[in-house]
Write a protein that holds these residues in place. Structure first.
Motif, PDB file in Angstrom:
ATOM      1  N   MET A   1      -7.853  63.756   7.507  1.00  0.00           N
ATOM      2  CA  MET A   1      -9.291  64.036   7.621  1.00  0.00           C
ATOM      3  C   MET A   1     -10.038  63.345   6.483  1.00  0.00           C
ATOM      4  O   MET A   1      -9.533  63.284   5.369  1.00  0.00           O
ATOM      5  N   SER A   2     -11.207  62.819   6.733  1.00  0.00           N
ATOM      6  CA  SER A   2     -11.922  62.118   5.661  1.00  0.00           C
ATOM      7  C   SER A   2     -12.355  63.132   4.611  1.00  0.00           C
ATOM      8  O   SER A   2     -12.506  64.300   4.879  1.00  0.00           O
ATOM      9  N   GLU A   3     -12.568  62.632   3.373  1.00  0.00           N
ATOM     10  CA  GLU A   3     -12.711  63.541   2.229  1.00  0.00           C
ATOM     11  C   GLU A   3     -13.892  64.492   2.340  1.00  0.00           C
ATOM     12  O   GLU A   3     -13.815  65.631   1.908  1.00  0.00           O
ATOM     13  N   ASP A   4     -14.987  64.031   2.917  1.00  0.00           N
ATOM     14  CA  ASP A   4     -16.177  64.867   2.879  1.00  0.00           C
ATOM     15  C   ASP A   4     -16.377  65.716   4.131  1.00  0.00           C
ATOM     16  O   ASP A   4     -17.386  66.382   4.270  1.00  0.00           O
ATOM     17  N   ALA A   5     -15.444  65.695   5.053  1.00  0.00           N
ATOM     18  CA  ALA A   5     -15.571  66.555   6.230  1.00  0.00           C
ATOM     19  C   ALA A   5     -15.058  67.958   5.899  1.00  0.00           C
ATOM     20  O   ALA A   5     -14.271  68.132   4.974  1.00  0.00           O
ATOM     21  N   VAL A  88      -9.254  72.643  32.536  1.00  0.00           N
ATOM     22  CA  VAL A  88      -9.895  71.520  31.855  1.00  0.00           C
ATOM     23  C   VAL A  88     -10.591  71.928  30.551  1.00  0.00           C
ATOM     24  O   VAL A  88     -11.527  72.735  30.556  1.00  0.00           O
ATOM     25  N   ALA A  89     -10.122  71.364  29.454  1.00  0.00           N
ATOM     26  CA  ALA A  89     -10.821  71.494  28.177  1.00  0.00           C
ATOM     27  C   ALA A  89     -11.675  70.238  27.993  1.00  0.00           C
ATOM     28  O   ALA A  89     -11.332  69.172  28.502  1.00  0.00           O
ATOM     29  N   VAL A  90     -12.787  70.406  27.284  1.00  0.00           N
ATOM     30  CA  VAL A  90     -13.697  69.273  27.085  1.00  0.00           C
ATOM     31  C   VAL A  90     -14.093  69.202  25.615  1.00  0.00           C
ATOM     32  O   VAL A  90     -14.432  70.219  25.008  1.00  0.00           O
ATOM     33  N   SER A  91     -14.035  68.002  25.074  1.00  0.00           N
ATOM     34  CA  SER A  91     -14.483  67.826  23.695  1.00  0.00           C
ATOM     35  C   SER A  91     -15.095  66.439  23.541  1.00  0.00           C
ATOM     36  O   SER A  91     -15.160  65.676  24.506  1.00  0.00           O
ATOM     37  N   ASN A  92     -15.538  66.147  22.362  1.00  0.00           N
ATOM     38  CA  ASN A  92     -16.149  64.864  22.059  1.00  0.00           C
ATOM     39  C   ASN A  92     -15.584  64.311  20.765  1.00  0.00           C
ATOM     40  O   ASN A  92     -15.113  65.077  19.904  1.00  0.00           O
ATOM     41  N   VAL A  93     -15.688  63.007  20.600  1.00  0.00           N
ATOM     42  CA  VAL A  93     -15.262  62.363  19.364  1.00  0.00           C
ATOM     43  C   VAL A  93     -16.109  62.877  18.188  1.00  0.00           C
ATOM     44  O   VAL A  93     -15.597  63.181  17.116  1.00  0.00           O
ATOM     45  N   VAL A  94     -17.407  63.001  18.408  1.00  0.00           N
ATOM     46  CA  VAL A  94     -18.336  63.486  17.380  1.00  0.00           C
ATOM     47  C   VAL A  94     -18.972  64.778  17.899  1.00  0.00           C
ATOM     48  O   VAL A  94     -19.349  64.868  19.064  1.00  0.00           O
ATOM     49  N   LYS A  95     -19.049  65.771  17.042  1.00  0.00           N
ATOM     50  CA  LYS A  95     -19.444  67.118  17.490  1.00  0.00           C
ATOM     51  C   LYS A  95     -20.944  67.412  17.355  1.00  0.00           C
ATOM     52  O   LYS A  95     -21.387  68.495  17.724  1.00  0.00           O
ATOM     53  N   GLU A 108     -19.458  58.349  10.864  1.00  0.00           N
ATOM     54  CA  GLU A 108     -19.545  59.675  11.504  1.00  0.00           C
ATOM     55  C   GLU A 108     -18.276  59.965  12.310  1.00  0.00           C
ATOM     56  O   GLU A 108     -17.732  61.078  12.265  1.00  0.00           O
ATOM     57  N   VAL A 109     -17.824  58.938  13.032  1.00  0.00           N
ATOM     58  CA  VAL A 109     -16.580  59.096  13.806  1.00  0.00           C
ATOM     59  C   VAL A 109     -15.436  59.419  12.844  1.00  0.00           C
ATOM     60  O   VAL A 109     -14.618  60.307  13.101  1.00  0.00           O
ATOM     61  N   SER A 110     -15.421  58.740  11.723  1.00  0.00           N
ATOM     62  CA  SER A 110     -14.324  58.941  10.779  1.00  0.00           C
ATOM     63  C   SER A 110     -14.389  60.336  10.137  1.00  0.00           C
ATOM     64  O   SER A 110     -13.368  61.021  10.016  1.00  0.00           O
ATOM     65  N   ARG A 111     -15.580  60.805   9.772  1.00  0.00           N
ATOM     66  CA  ARG A 111     -15.681  62.143   9.179  1.00  0.00           C
ATOM     67  C   ARG A 111     -15.315  63.229  10.177  1.00  0.00           C
ATOM     68  O   ARG A 111     -14.823  64.288   9.821  1.00  0.00           O
ATOM     69  N   CYS A 112     -15.604  62.989  11.445  1.00  0.00           N
ATOM     70  CA  CYS A 112     -15.367  63.997  12.483  1.00  0.00           C
ATOM     71  C   CYS A 112     -13.932  63.942  13.010  1.00  0.00           C
ATOM     72  O   CYS A 112     -13.507  64.821  13.751  1.00  0.00           O
ATOM     73  N   ALA A 137     -11.701  53.972  21.966  1.00  0.00           N
ATOM     74  CA  ALA A 137     -11.466  53.373  20.649  1.00  0.00           C
ATOM     75  C   ALA A 137     -10.895  54.403  19.671  1.00  0.00           C
ATOM     76  O   ALA A 137     -10.093  54.061  18.793  1.00  0.00           O
ATOM     77  N   TRP A 138     -11.292  55.668  19.797  1.00  0.00           N
ATOM     78  CA  TRP A 138     -10.758  56.723  18.909  1.00  0.00           C
ATOM     79  C   TRP A 138      -9.237  56.778  19.033  1.00  0.00           C
ATOM     80  O   TRP A 138      -8.512  56.910  18.045  1.00  0.00           O
ATOM     81  N   PHE A 139      -8.755  56.668  20.276  1.00  0.00           N
ATOM     82  CA  PHE A 139      -7.310  56.779  20.503  1.00  0.00           C
ATOM     83  C   PHE A 139      -6.583  55.456  20.272  1.00  0.00           C
ATOM     84  O   PHE A 139      -5.471  55.441  19.750  1.00  0.00           O
ATOM     85  N   PHE A 140      -7.194  54.346  20.686  1.00  0.00           N
ATOM     86  CA  PHE A 140      -6.422  53.098  20.763  1.00  0.00           C
ATOM     87  C   PHE A 140      -7.027  51.941  19.979  1.00  0.00           C
ATOM     88  O   PHE A 140      -6.562  50.816  20.101  1.00  0.00           O
ATOM     89  N   GLY A 141      -8.051  52.225  19.184  1.00  0.00           N
ATOM     90  CA  GLY A 141      -8.622  51.183  18.340  1.00  0.00           C
ATOM     91  C   GLY A 141      -9.706  50.391  19.052  1.00  0.00           C
ATOM     92  O   GLY A 141      -9.852  50.468  20.268  1.00  0.00           O
ATOM     93  N   PRO A 142     -10.476  49.607  18.259  1.00  0.00           N
ATOM     94  CA  PRO A 142     -11.648  48.928  18.804  1.00  0.00           C
ATOM     95  C   PRO A 142     -11.326  47.870  19.855  1.00  0.00           C
ATOM     96  O   PRO A 142     -12.205  47.456  20.604  1.00  0.00           O
TER      97      PRO A 142
END
Ligand code: URA
Length: 216
Positions: A1-5, A88-95, A108-112, A137-142
Protein backbone atom coordinates in the motif's frame (compact mmCIF):
# COMPACT_ATOMS: atom_id res chain seq x y z
CA UNK A 1 0.00 0.00 0.00
CA UNK A 2 1.35 3.47 -0.75
CA UNK A 3 2.67 5.36 2.28
CA UNK A 4 0.00 7.99 2.59
CA UNK A 5 -3.08 5.81 2.13
CA UNK A 6 -5.12 4.65 5.13
CA UNK A 7 -3.50 1.41 6.32
CA UNK A 8 -5.49 -1.83 6.28
CA UNK A 9 -4.45 -4.88 8.34
CA UNK A 10 -3.53 -8.01 6.35
CA UNK A 11 -6.39 -9.99 7.89
CA UNK A 12 -9.00 -7.33 7.05
CA UNK A 13 -12.51 -8.46 6.14
CA UNK A 14 -14.38 -6.80 3.24
CA UNK A 15 -16.18 -4.61 5.82
CA UNK A 16 -12.88 -3.62 7.48
CA UNK A 17 -11.54 -2.52 4.10
CA UNK A 18 -14.74 -0.55 3.44
CA UNK A 19 -14.41 1.20 6.83
CA UNK A 20 -10.77 2.09 6.14
CA UNK A 21 -11.66 3.44 2.69
CA UNK A 22 -14.47 5.56 4.16
CA UNK A 23 -12.06 7.29 6.49
CA UNK A 24 -9.28 7.71 3.92
CA UNK A 25 -7.97 11.24 3.34
CA UNK A 26 -4.97 10.36 1.16
CA UNK A 27 -6.04 12.27 -1.99
CA UNK A 28 -6.73 15.92 -1.06
CA UNK A 29 -8.52 16.79 -4.33
CA UNK A 30 -10.86 13.80 -4.11
CA UNK A 31 -11.51 14.34 -0.40
CA UNK A 32 -12.47 17.97 -1.11
CA UNK A 33 -14.90 17.11 -3.92
CA UNK A 34 -16.42 13.78 -2.84
CA UNK A 35 -19.80 13.45 -1.18
CA UNK A 36 -19.41 9.82 -0.07
CA UNK A 37 -16.66 7.26 -0.45
CA UNK A 38 -17.81 4.27 -2.53
CA UNK A 39 -15.88 1.28 -1.17
CA UNK A 40 -17.81 -1.35 -3.15
CA UNK A 41 -20.29 -4.07 -2.22
CA UNK A 42 -19.98 -7.82 -1.72
CA UNK A 43 -22.95 -10.08 -0.97
CA UNK A 44 -22.06 -12.96 1.37
CA UNK A 45 -22.10 -15.57 -1.40
CA UNK A 46 -20.28 -13.49 -4.02
CA UNK A 47 -18.04 -15.53 -6.36
CA UNK A 48 -17.62 -12.97 -9.11
CA UNK A 49 -15.95 -9.58 -8.58
CA UNK A 50 -16.58 -6.85 -11.15
CA UNK A 51 -14.01 -4.05 -11.03
CA UNK A 52 -14.76 -0.66 -12.57
CA UNK A 53 -12.78 2.58 -12.68
CA UNK A 54 -14.16 5.00 -10.09
CA UNK A 55 -17.56 6.15 -8.83
CA UNK A 56 -19.57 8.57 -10.96
CA UNK A 57 -21.94 11.33 -9.86
CA UNK A 58 -24.82 9.08 -8.76
CA UNK A 59 -22.54 6.64 -6.95
CA UNK A 60 -20.90 9.57 -5.12
CA UNK A 61 -24.29 10.72 -3.82
CA UNK A 62 -25.42 7.35 -2.45
CA UNK A 63 -22.09 5.67 -1.62
CA UNK A 64 -22.86 2.57 -3.72
CA UNK A 65 -21.09 1.35 -6.89
CA UNK A 66 -22.70 1.19 -10.32
CA UNK A 67 -26.11 2.64 -9.48
CA UNK A 68 -26.16 5.11 -12.40
CA UNK A 69 -26.74 4.50 -16.13
CA UNK A 70 -23.70 2.23 -16.43
CA UNK A 71 -24.90 0.22 -13.45
CA UNK A 72 -28.38 -0.22 -14.88
CA UNK A 73 -26.89 -1.50 -18.12
CA UNK A 74 -24.62 -3.82 -16.15
CA UNK A 75 -27.60 -5.19 -14.20
CA UNK A 76 -29.48 -5.99 -17.39
CA UNK A 77 -26.41 -7.61 -19.00
CA UNK A 78 -25.84 -9.72 -15.87
CA UNK A 79 -29.44 -10.84 -16.00
CA UNK A 80 -29.11 -11.69 -19.72
CA UNK A 81 -25.99 -13.68 -18.88
CA UNK A 82 -27.92 -15.64 -16.24
CA UNK A 83 -25.68 -14.41 -13.41
CA UNK A 84 -27.52 -13.97 -10.12
CA UNK A 85 -26.84 -10.63 -8.43
CA UNK A 86 -26.28 -12.45 -5.12
CA UNK A 87 -23.11 -13.92 -6.67
CA UNK A 88 -21.72 -10.56 -7.76
CA UNK A 89 -19.48 -8.22 -5.79
CA UNK A 90 -18.68 -4.84 -7.30
CA UNK A 91 -15.79 -2.51 -6.64
CA UNK A 92 -13.68 0.13 -8.32
CA UNK A 93 -9.98 0.83 -8.72
CA UNK A 94 -10.50 4.23 -7.02
CA UNK A 95 -13.07 4.59 -4.25
CA UNK A 96 -13.79 8.34 -4.54
CA UNK A 97 -15.30 10.19 -7.49
CA UNK A 98 -12.75 12.19 -9.47
CA UNK A 99 -14.14 15.72 -10.00
CA UNK A 100 -16.04 16.16 -13.26
CA UNK A 101 -15.71 12.41 -13.89
CA UNK A 102 -12.13 12.87 -15.06
CA UNK A 103 -10.00 9.73 -15.21
CA UNK A 104 -8.27 8.92 -11.92
CA UNK A 105 -4.67 10.14 -11.79
CA UNK A 106 -1.82 7.66 -11.51
CA UNK A 107 -1.04 8.81 -7.95
CA UNK A 108 -4.69 8.33 -6.92
CA UNK A 109 -4.75 4.81 -8.37
CA UNK A 110 -1.55 4.05 -6.52
CA UNK A 111 -2.77 5.41 -3.15
CA UNK A 112 -6.03 3.48 -3.49
CA UNK A 113 -4.34 0.26 -4.63
CA UNK A 114 -4.21 -1.38 -1.21
CA UNK A 115 -7.98 -1.27 -0.78
CA UNK A 116 -8.65 -3.37 -3.88
CA UNK A 117 -5.70 -5.64 -3.01
CA UNK A 118 -7.29 -6.32 0.39
CA UNK A 119 -10.77 -6.72 -1.11
CA UNK A 120 -9.39 -9.44 -3.41
CA UNK A 121 -7.81 -11.18 -0.42
CA UNK A 122 -10.93 -10.88 1.74
CA UNK A 123 -13.38 -12.02 -0.93
CA UNK A 124 -11.17 -14.51 -2.77
CA UNK A 125 -13.51 -14.50 -5.78
CA UNK A 126 -13.61 -17.45 -8.18
CA UNK A 127 -13.49 -14.99 -11.07
CA UNK A 128 -12.77 -11.29 -11.60
CA UNK A 129 -14.06 -9.28 -14.58
CA UNK A 130 -12.37 -5.94 -15.19
CA UNK A 131 -14.52 -3.24 -16.81
CA UNK A 132 -12.62 -0.67 -18.87
CA UNK A 133 -8.99 0.21 -19.39
CA UNK A 134 -8.24 1.61 -15.91
CA UNK A 135 -9.23 -1.70 -14.29
CA UNK A 136 -7.42 -3.73 -16.97
CA UNK A 137 -4.28 -1.66 -16.34
CA UNK A 138 -4.60 -2.12 -12.54
CA UNK A 139 -4.31 -5.88 -13.01
CA UNK A 140 -2.07 -6.19 -16.06
CA UNK A 141 -0.20 -2.92 -16.49
CA UNK A 142 -0.56 -0.03 -18.94
CA UNK A 143 0.15 -2.24 -21.97
CA UNK A 144 -3.09 -4.20 -21.42
CA UNK A 145 -5.39 -3.79 -24.44
CA UNK A 146 -8.99 -4.85 -23.92
CA UNK A 147 -9.62 -5.59 -27.60
CA UNK A 148 -6.82 -8.15 -27.77
CA UNK A 149 -7.06 -9.61 -24.24
CA UNK A 150 -10.78 -10.02 -23.76
CA UNK A 151 -11.01 -13.42 -25.35
CA UNK A 152 -8.44 -14.95 -22.97
CA UNK A 153 -8.82 -16.21 -19.41
CA UNK A 154 -5.95 -14.36 -17.70
CA UNK A 155 -4.48 -14.92 -14.24
CA UNK A 156 -3.61 -12.53 -11.43
CA UNK A 157 -2.55 -13.59 -7.95
CA UNK A 158 -3.75 -17.14 -8.70
CA UNK A 159 -7.19 -15.93 -9.72
CA UNK A 160 -8.91 -16.07 -13.06
CA UNK A 161 -9.53 -12.68 -14.62
CA UNK A 162 -11.49 -11.69 -17.73
CA UNK A 163 -10.88 -8.28 -19.22
CA UNK A 164 -13.83 -6.45 -20.79
CA UNK A 165 -15.15 -3.05 -21.78
CA UNK A 166 -16.66 -0.55 -19.37
CA UNK A 167 -20.46 -0.27 -19.60
CA UNK A 168 -20.04 3.47 -20.25
CA UNK A 169 -18.28 2.54 -23.53
CA UNK A 170 -21.19 0.23 -24.32
CA UNK A 171 -23.55 3.17 -23.74
CA UNK A 172 -21.41 5.55 -25.79
CA UNK A 173 -21.21 3.31 -28.85
CA UNK A 174 -24.80 2.11 -28.57
CA UNK A 175 -26.38 -1.35 -28.42
CA UNK A 176 -24.96 -2.36 -31.83
CA UNK A 177 -21.43 -1.14 -31.07
CA UNK A 178 -18.50 -3.43 -30.40
CA UNK A 179 -18.21 -2.65 -26.64
CA UNK A 180 -21.87 -3.58 -25.93
CA UNK A 181 -21.62 -6.76 -27.98
CA UNK A 182 -18.30 -7.73 -26.41
CA UNK A 183 -19.38 -6.93 -22.84
CA UNK A 184 -22.51 -9.07 -23.21
CA UNK A 185 -20.41 -11.90 -24.63
CA UNK A 186 -17.78 -11.60 -21.87
CA UNK A 187 -20.38 -11.64 -19.09
CA UNK A 188 -21.98 -14.70 -20.69
CA UNK A 189 -18.53 -16.34 -20.61
CA UNK A 190 -18.16 -15.31 -16.97
CA UNK A 191 -21.51 -16.98 -16.24
CA UNK A 192 -20.38 -20.17 -17.97
CA UNK A 193 -17.09 -20.20 -16.03
CA UNK A 194 -18.92 -19.75 -12.72
CA UNK A 195 -21.40 -22.49 -13.58
CA UNK A 196 -18.71 -25.00 -14.58
CA UNK A 197 -17.49 -27.43 -11.91
CA UNK A 198 -13.79 -27.17 -11.07
CA UNK A 199 -11.24 -25.45 -8.89
CA UNK A 200 -12.05 -21.92 -7.78
CA UNK A 201 -8.56 -20.59 -8.31
CA UNK A 202 -6.15 -21.03 -11.17
CA UNK A 203 -2.43 -21.60 -10.65
CA UNK A 204 -0.27 -18.51 -10.53
CA UNK A 205 1.54 -17.65 -13.74
CA UNK A 206 4.06 -14.82 -13.43
CA UNK A 207 4.49 -12.61 -10.36
CA UNK A 208 1.47 -10.32 -10.20
CA UNK A 209 -0.51 -10.40 -13.40
CA UNK A 210 0.30 -12.35 -16.50
CA UNK A 211 -0.51 -11.59 -20.07
CA UNK A 212 -0.21 -13.99 -22.97
CA UNK A 213 3.25 -13.83 -24.47
CA UNK A 214 4.75 -12.53 -21.22
CA UNK A 215 3.54 -8.93 -21.68
CA UNK A 216 3.12 -6.83 -18.53
N1 URA B 1 -18.35 3.76 -13.30
C1 URA B 1 -17.46 3.03 -12.60
O1 URA B 1 -16.37 2.71 -13.08
N2 URA B 1 -17.79 2.67 -11.37
C2 URA B 1 -18.95 2.96 -10.82
O2 URA B 1 -19.18 2.57 -9.68
C3 URA B 1 -19.86 3.70 -11.58
C4 URA B 1 -19.54 4.10 -12.82
Amino acid sequence: MSEDATPVPDTASWDDVAAAARSCTACPELVASRTLVVPGEAPLDARLLLVGEAPGAEEDLVGRPFVGRSGRLLDSLLEQAGIERSLVAVSNVVKCRPPGNRAPRRAEVSRCRGFLDHQLEALDPALVVTLGSTAAAWFFGPAARIGTLRTEVLHHGGRRVLVSYHPSAALRFGPRGEPARALAEDLARAGAILAAPGPAAAPEVGSAGSLPGGQR
